[in-house]
Write an enzyme that holds these catalytic residues in place. Sequence first.
Site, PDB file in Angstrom:
ATOM      1  N   TYR A 157       1.154  -0.977  -0.020  1.00  0.00           N
ATOM      2  CA  TYR A 157      -0.568   0.658  -0.056  1.00  0.00           C
ATOM      3  C   TYR A 157       1.054   1.312  -0.206  1.00  0.00           C
ATOM      4  CZ  TYR A 157      -3.567   3.333   1.749  1.00  0.00           C
ATOM      5  OH  TYR A 157      -4.392   4.243   2.096  1.00  0.00           O
ATOM      6  N   LYS A 161       1.299   3.753  -3.149  1.00  0.00           N
ATOM      7  CA  LYS A 161       0.624   5.685  -2.714  1.00  0.00           C
ATOM      8  C   LYS A 161       2.124   6.279  -2.797  1.00  0.00           C
ATOM      9  CE  LYS A 161      -3.272   4.737  -1.518  1.00  0.00           C
ATOM     10  NZ  LYS A 161      -4.772   5.340  -1.973  1.00  0.00           N
TER      11      LYS A 161
END
Length: 259
Positions: A157, A161
């Site tokens: 994640y 990002k």
Amino acid sequence: MSTQELAGKVALVTGAGSGLGRSIAERLARGGAAVACCDLSEDSARETSELITSAGGRSVALAFDVTDEAATDAAVDVAADRLGGLDAVVANAGIAGEGAARGLELASWERIIAVHLTGTFLTTRAALRHLVERPGGSIVMQASAAGLVGLPNTPAYSAAKSGIIGLARQVARDYAHLGIRINAIAPGTVLTPLVQQAYDERFGADVEAGLEARAASIPLGMGRPDDIAAAAAFLVSDEARWITGTVMPVDGGLSQLRP
């Protein structure tokens, strides 16, 4: 900002079926924009769209997977055709991304990167074909505080990002001469269904204690979906006409003031 600061604009929001995406879609509609509500779940996209139309706004619902190149291209074209063009996109679609690096399976890594990073790229690429046809276009990419600082248990994640932040800055550089603005928002912890899922996976029966500990670690406490929606509406609006290539932390001070 005025209550109709987005009047006349057409916006598309991915992941609009719940959580931050739904709040963003509703906020853009309250600002006067026609909104294409896009989600993997047709029912969820339709629910958000009906919330907008029942309040007097214009909206269409579209269901597709942002990792599917052909489906994404087609859906963006349909949205522009049905709503009369495209002025703004909020690339918000995402999934939970828990799992420490040592035990994270490759399939999980690839799926998280695909949805967040590749999905944002495909949405952006499809949108640019339409944004170049109208002045003042804007793309807002949903990054995360996890792309700015090291947060626990989120290697895929966080990587995705961070990649979105780099993508936003690079595409902003390439398209500034056409008047198209690309920015990223980096939200902190906001209690949405996606965040609830992540904390359920991480803490199990101790999830409430985990959420309380996270809130206590944020200088301004836990955020609300409307906090992120307000930032997206501002970046889409003409009031942000001289802002591009930026990453806006909206995280209660999490990324800047951590002890």
